[in-house]
Design an enzyme around this catalytic site. Structure first.
Site, PDB file in Angstrom:
ATOM      1  N   CYS A  81       0.835  -1.204   0.000  1.00  0.00           N
ATOM      2  CA  CYS A  81       0.000   0.000   0.000  1.00  0.00           C
ATOM      3  C   CYS A  81       0.869   1.253   0.000  1.00  0.00           C
ATOM      4  O   CYS A  81       0.993   1.962   0.997  1.00  0.00           O
ATOM      5  CB  CYS A  81      -0.951   0.007   1.183  1.00  0.00           C
ATOM      6  SG  CYS A  81      -2.263   1.235   0.999  1.00  0.00           S
ATOM      7  N   CYS A  84      -4.576   2.588  -5.847  1.00  0.00           N
ATOM      8  CA  CYS A  84      -4.225   3.256  -4.598  1.00  0.00           C
ATOM      9  C   CYS A  84      -5.359   4.184  -4.203  1.00  0.00           C
ATOM     10  O   CYS A  84      -5.498   5.269  -4.791  1.00  0.00           O
ATOM     11  CB  CYS A  84      -2.934   4.052  -4.749  1.00  0.00           C
ATOM     12  SG  CYS A  84      -1.462   3.058  -5.041  1.00  0.00           S
TER      13      CYS A  84
END
Length: 409
Positions: free
Chosen positions: A172, A352
């Site tokens: 992430c 994202c």
């Protein structure tokens, strides 16, 4: 769902048709898809009895979700008919087709899927392992610390807050800056933002590598008055003195900054046993598993596939990437099992969800070539949107638990 047998009493003798190492989002998704395709004799190796939905940890640290809502028993997500071995993988021998397990056990496989994730290298930054969880240092990258992040944010009324991003690949990749924006937005609403200096440390030459979203994030950082340090990283922490060393790799300069809050993201790498295995990519200094970037098949061992955080792929390590990789791996494993050339291809898609405020988000979706790849082409995801925040907070968790982990999505 029933997981059998329970950890510690499992039987590992004999050959397993498919062995999957790792019971996170990648391993469970592939196991579910293979079971839906009718594959039997699937064994999954996962030592943890807790399954985490990690994308919500940023919102836990930002005071918008509870840690409890991000976890479920591992047994509840194991697909029916999949054998769960609750042990640690210690080594893999792809020539002998064996995986050594903790407790002296060993399994033999016909086909292997590598999905053990990555490890957080807290000790790679001097002083960080000793400081995290203490000395006003926290990190949303570990569940035991994420709630502490919110405690520190809401207690802070003045001073210096530092948010760091490591120079290694990480899971992430947007998370290190998302928490900075959530904190800044909270301080703005509390009318103390003008009393807090915020430093965001980024190792790359730009704030975000896809220009279409990078420009918006530059505006977000400017709106909050955030000092963005590009080409820089955290290289040491002194928790007793509340000091962090920031190194500018553009000129080699080091700066020692006193902090009142430090959100530290540690360097990350493949698990040590993976680094030491023949499956590690020689081109990866951090030991990630070699895999063809389209088929996800190992270049030397045709019966081995890798996906998720452990795979050495030129894309961001996210849950959204796993969602696109899992059907490719499952389909290509089936092809190899049936004597066919792997036909499924992964284009590098990743996503994202960039939270920029307590009720706003950018949804950045792109492929290997950094080309935007929107799931919702009629929605402008290049600007901050409330509906995208609602999507992340309330829709995506349900999609994860009921769609992705069951092999339906």
């Amino acid at each position: 769902m029933v997981a059998s047998p329970p950890p510690g009493t499992d039987r590992t003798a004999g050959r397993h048709r498919v062995a999957i190492v790792g019971g996170g989002s990648a391993g469970i998704s592939v196991a579910a898809r293979l079971r839906r395709a009718g594959v039997t004799d699937i064994t999954l190796v996962e030592p943890s009895d807790t399954h985490w939905y990690q994308p919500l940890w940023t919102l836990v640290g930002g005071g918008q979700a509870s840690l409890r809502s991000t976890r479920r028993p591992e047994a509840s997500v194991i697909p029916d008919g999949v054998r769960w071995i609750g042990r640690h993988a210690l080594a893999v021998d792809p020539d002998a087709r064996t995986v050594a397990l903790s407790g002296g056990a060993e399994l033999t496989y016909e086909h292997l899927v590598m999905a053990p994730g990555l490890q957080l290298d807290w000790a790679a930054v001097p002083g960080l392992a000793e400081a995290v969880g203490h000395d006003r240092v926290s990190s949303n990258y570990a569940p035991e610390y994420a709630p502490r992040t919110w405690d520190l944010i809401r207690q802070m009324r003045s001073g210096t807050a530092v948010f760091t991003h490591p120079a290694t690949p990480l899971k992430c990749g947007g998370a290190p800056q998302k928490i900075a924006y959530l904190a800044a937005d909270h301080w703005r609403k509390q009318k103390v933002l003008d009393r807090i200096r915020i430093i965001l440390v980024i190792p790359d030459p730009v704030l975000f590598k896809v220009p279409e979203w990078g420009r918006t994030l530059e505006q977000v950082a400017a709106r909050y008055g955030i000092e963005v340090r590009l080409r820089s990283e955290m290289t040491a922490v002194n928790g007793d003195r509340r000091e962090v060393v920031l190194t500018d790799h553009a000129n080699g300069a080091e700066e020692t900054v006193h902090y009142d809050l430090l959100h530290a993201v540690p360097p990350q790498s493949a698990p040590d046993w993976v680094k030491d295995s023949p499956l590690a990519d020689p081109a990866s200094p951090l030991g990630f598993v070699a895999a063809d970037k389209h088929t996800l098949q190992h270049p030397r061992y045709a019966n081995v596939f890798a996906l998720g955080d452990v795979a050495n792929l030129p894309t961001s390590k996210t849950g959204a990437a796993v969602r696109k990789q899992a059907p490719v791996v499952a389909g290509n494993v089936l092809d190899v099992m049936n004597g066919r050339t792997p036909a499924r291809r992964y284009d590098g898609y990743t996503s994202c969800p960039l939270v920029t405020a307590r009720d706003r988000m950018l949804l950045a979706e792109f492929d290997y070539d950094l080309r935007p790849a929107p799931t919702f082409p009629l929605i402008n995801t290049f600007k901050e949107r409330r509906d995208m925040w609602v999507f992340k907070r309330y829709v995506l968790p349900s999609v994860y638990w009921h769609g992705m982990l069951t092999g339906r999505l």
